[in-house]
Design an enzyme around this catalytic site. Structure first.
Site, PDB file in Angstrom:
ATOM      1  N   ASP A   1     -10.837  -1.689  -6.104  1.00  8.44           N
ATOM      2  CA  ASP A   1      -9.705  -1.766  -5.190  1.00  8.44           C
ATOM      3  C   ASP A   1     -10.243  -1.791  -3.763  1.00  8.44           C
ATOM      4  O   ASP A   1     -11.054  -0.939  -3.378  1.00  8.44           O
ATOM      5  CB  ASP A   1      -8.794  -0.547  -5.375  1.00  8.44           C
ATOM      6  CG  ASP A   1      -7.320  -0.906  -5.282  1.00  8.44           C
ATOM      7  OD1 ASP A   1      -6.964  -1.628  -4.338  1.00  8.44           O
ATOM      8  OD2 ASP A   1      -6.539  -0.471  -6.134  1.00  8.44           O
TER       9      ASP A   1
ATOM     10  N   ASP B   1      -5.690  -4.492  -1.458  1.00  5.69           N
ATOM     11  CA  ASP B   1      -4.470  -3.766  -1.154  1.00  5.69           C
ATOM     12  C   ASP B   1      -3.804  -4.339   0.096  1.00  5.69           C
ATOM     13  O   ASP B   1      -4.458  -4.529   1.132  1.00  5.69           O
ATOM     14  CB  ASP B   1      -4.821  -2.290  -0.946  1.00  5.69           C
ATOM     15  CG  ASP B   1      -3.618  -1.402  -0.783  1.00  5.69           C
ATOM     16  OD1 ASP B   1      -2.862  -1.245  -1.754  1.00  5.69           O
ATOM     17  OD2 ASP B   1      -3.435  -0.846   0.324  1.00  5.69           O
TER      18      ASP B   1
ATOM     19  N   GLU C   1      -2.814  -8.183  -3.083  1.00  3.99           N
ATOM     20  CA  GLU C   1      -1.470  -7.607  -3.084  1.00  3.99           C
ATOM     21  C   GLU C   1      -0.796  -8.034  -1.793  1.00  3.99           C
ATOM     22  O   GLU C   1      -1.302  -7.769  -0.702  1.00  3.99           O
ATOM     23  CB  GLU C   1      -1.542  -6.083  -3.163  1.00  3.99           C
ATOM     24  CG  GLU C   1      -0.158  -5.445  -3.223  1.00  3.99           C
ATOM     25  CD  GLU C   1      -0.173  -3.952  -2.927  1.00  3.99           C
ATOM     26  OE1 GLU C   1       0.657  -3.237  -3.507  1.00  3.99           O
ATOM     27  OE2 GLU C   1      -1.003  -3.510  -2.107  1.00  3.99           O
TER      28      GLU C   1
ATOM     29  N   HIS D   1       0.457   1.029 -10.623  1.00  4.71           N
ATOM     30  CA  HIS D   1       0.530   2.408 -10.148  1.00  4.71           C
ATOM     31  C   HIS D   1       1.681   2.642  -9.184  1.00  4.71           C
ATOM     32  O   HIS D   1       2.010   3.789  -8.887  1.00  4.71           O
ATOM     33  CB  HIS D   1      -0.789   2.800  -9.478  1.00  4.71           C
ATOM     34  CG  HIS D   1      -1.084   1.991  -8.253  1.00  4.71           C
ATOM     35  ND1 HIS D   1      -1.410   0.650  -8.300  1.00  4.71           N
ATOM     36  CD2 HIS D   1      -1.063   2.316  -6.936  1.00  4.71           C
ATOM     37  CE1 HIS D   1      -1.584   0.199  -7.072  1.00  4.71           C
ATOM     38  NE2 HIS D   1      -1.388   1.182  -6.227  1.00  4.71           N
ATOM     39  N   ASP D   2       2.284   1.564  -8.673  1.00  9.60           N
ATOM     40  CA  ASP D   2       3.394   1.682  -7.716  1.00  9.60           C
ATOM     41  C   ASP D   2       4.748   1.367  -8.337  1.00  9.60           C
ATOM     42  O   ASP D   2       5.764   1.416  -7.639  1.00  9.60           O
ATOM     43  CB  ASP D   2       3.180   0.730  -6.530  1.00  9.60           C
ATOM     44  CG  ASP D   2       2.124   1.214  -5.564  1.00  9.60           C
ATOM     45  OD1 ASP D   2       1.903   2.437  -5.493  1.00  9.60           O
ATOM     46  OD2 ASP D   2       1.503   0.375  -4.885  1.00  9.60           O
TER      47      ASP D   2
END
Length: 574
Positions: free
Chosen positions: A109, A216, A272, A345-346
């Site tokens: 990440d 991210d 993302e 995860h979100d």
């Protein structure tokens, strides 16, 4: 940041990620190895044989870097060290080597829109006149206002997890920008020194053997010109949308690709991109532009909200979801590539959000949701526990929530007079805590996640829903995921076939074809908890069709059972 150590590598042929299936690991909740109740890197290594059995090709590791954990690791204080919560750099190297031994690649990440406020770069930036002052966004108080007093912020922008995007720093006498939280100050990508420092760090990880990066909120790195030139962000709600997809985004991504050698080394890159349109995604994933391989769209996971706020709940009719994903399939068909996901995860658990997590329908709905997603064109992503149908957690009180986003929403909504019942209903449906309960490995205490006390309560349904139970059942969700993964590996039409949506207005059925040359696959899925008649006259000719994969035994019936799905190979035209 170079290293003299020779690290393990695996082959990365051109376009390898087009046939790959990625598995996301949220380390804190995956597997604890030392009994402290927090998942760690050795715990991940201990489960690699399970992941190899599932058949996935890539592990995406959510942040394990040194961090004060303001946002569960998405606030990084040292990009080249591992947080002691998760282990050591040697543990990470061992994980990477063990994964490569099994033919599994590892993606890190990459969080470079912002750092932690404890990062050495920011600590130095706080000093007026520092050489790194311009590595972040610093602004004086609003004209005529006393610095540090209410209303003196440079503009009215909100942060994702705080009332204001601007935080006053008494040492500096100015405010810094943190569009997520005060603990996550935004880097100033307009400064070429910032960009080169980021690229050097990325090269350091590539030299250690990592196989790519999940980036991210990467479309926030280029800020609007009014901000980069010293002005305010446009005021109003939803400030993240106002700093997304800035004027230099393509320039920065192409520079990153070139400087790090992303395409040259066939590394997987997925950005993302909240607020990215199909047009933006097509541009940044066009192979000719050498930016990214794929992006995470947010449109489909925002369809069940009635306004800019994720907490403003709305019903989601199936035709609307089908239409959105079909638009992305069509929009990226000729240039670009889709990433396929429901969970991460979100996001709340897919089977609870898009399916039916009741005991009667959980297994079939988890299977059918997977069938539909994995048979679209693109790279599928599996979030830990999705492969055996983990559900949302039964959270009914605010004291049960740990996530900074959920707690911030509760505080702001309560202050605004929103009824507690309504707040808790929204949190239960959409809160990120749902994705972060420990993985349910077996029916032993704490679901086999830890021998200690878990950092977050295990979902109490772990005795019925766990990986061990699923692995022993040949008709389980886990077995179905294995079949879908094998299909992606073996079938060129699954990987590369043209997508066409059928029955777009049907309220229950999700149907589409995948076509490559003379081969045509048909997916028909009843995405409801009631039987559905198959409108044979509105579908391609089913005479002689071969069942490739189905959730129910009677694949010849013209009525689909609740949450039944079928993958058929159609007979070639005569």
């Amino acid at each position: 940041m170079s290293s003299a150590v020779e690290f393990d590598r695996v082959a990365r042929p051109d376009g390898w990620w087009r046939s790959a299936v990625v598995y996301q690991i949220y380390p804190r909740s995956f597997q604890d190895s030392d009994g402290d109740g927090i998942g760690d890197i050795p715990g991940i290594t201990s489960r690699l044989d399970y992941l190899a059995e599932l058949g996935v090709d890539v592990l995406w590791l959510s942040p394990v870097y040194a961090s004060p954990q303001v946002d569960n690791g998405y606030d990084i204080s040292d990009y080249t060290d591992i947080d002691p919560l998760f282990g050591t750099l040697a543990d990470l190297d061992a994980l990477l080597a063990a994964a490569h031994e099994r033919g599994i690649k590892l993606v890190m990440d990459l969080v470079v829109n912002h750092t932690s406020d404890l990062h050495a770069w920011f600590t130095e930036s706080r000093e007026p006149g520092s050489a790194k002052r311009d590595w972040y966004f610093w602004r004086p108080a609003r004209p005529g206002c006393e610095p540090g007093t209410p209303g003196a912020e440079p503009d009215d922008s909100h942060a994702a997890f705080a009332p204001s995007a601007w935080t006053y720093d008494p040492r500096s006498g100015e405010y810094y920008l943190g569009i997520f939280s005060p603990g996550q100050p935004d880097l100033n990508w307009e400064n070429p020194e910032v960009r080169q420092a980021v690229y050097a760090m990325m090269r350091w990880w590539v030299d250690r053997g990592v196989d790519g990066f999940r980036m991210d909120v990467i479309n926030l790195i280029s800020k609007p010109e009014e901000l980069t030139l010293g002005g305010p962000i446009e005021p109003g709600q939803g400030s993240l949308r106002r700093v997304a997809n800035g004027p230099r985004l393509d320039e920065f991504l192409a520079e990153m690709n070139r400087e790090v050698g992303l395409d040259a080394q066939n590394l997987l890159t997925v950005g993302e991109m909240p607020g990215a349109t199909i047009e933006v995604a097509r541009r940044v994933t066009d192979p000719a532009r050498h930016e990214l391989n794929m992006v995470f769209t947010f449109e489909h996971v925002n369809l069940d909200q009635a306004s800019w706020s994720k907490w403003d709940l709305a019903e989601l009719p199936l035709p609307r979801l089908k239409e959105n994903l079909a638009q992305w399939q069509d929009g990226l068909a000729e240039a670009g590539w889709n990433s396929l996901y429901y969970d991460n995860h979100d996001q709340p658990r897919a089977v609870s959000r898009f399916g039916d997590d009741s005991p009667e329908h959980r297994v079939d709905s988890a299977k059918t949701l997977a069938t539909v997603l994995h048979l679209h064109k693109g790279t599928p992503y599996i979030y830990q526990g999705e492969e055996f149908g983990m559900t949302n957690a039964p959270l009914t009180q605010i004291e049960q929530y740990l996530d900074v986003e959920s707690l911030n929403y509760h505080s702001l909504a309560s202050a605004a007079g929103v009824p507690e019942e309504q707040i808790l209903r929204s949190l239960a449906r959409k809160g990120r805590d749902n994705a972060r309960t420990p993985v349910q490995w077996d029916a032993t205490p704490y679901a086999g996640f830890t021998t200690g006390i878990p950092w977050m309560a295990v979902n109490p349904n772990y005795r019925q829903i766990n990986a061990d139970e699923a692995r022993r059942d040949p008709d389980s969700v886990f077995a179905h995921f294995q079949q879908l993964i094998r299909l992606r590996h073996s079938s060129e039409v699954v990987r590369e076939g043209r997508f066409q949506l059928l029955l777009p207005d049907h309220e229950q059925l999700w149907a589409f074809t995948r076509t490559l040359g003379d081969e045509v696959l048909l997916v028909v899925a009843n995405c409801s908890s009631a039987p559905a008649e198959l409108p044979v006259g509105s579908l391609p000719d089913l005479d002689g069709a071969e069942l490739i994969l189905g959730t129910h035994p009677d694949a010849a019936a013209t009525t689909l059972a609740p949450w039944e799905s079928r993958l058929l190979r159609l007979s070639p035209p005569r």
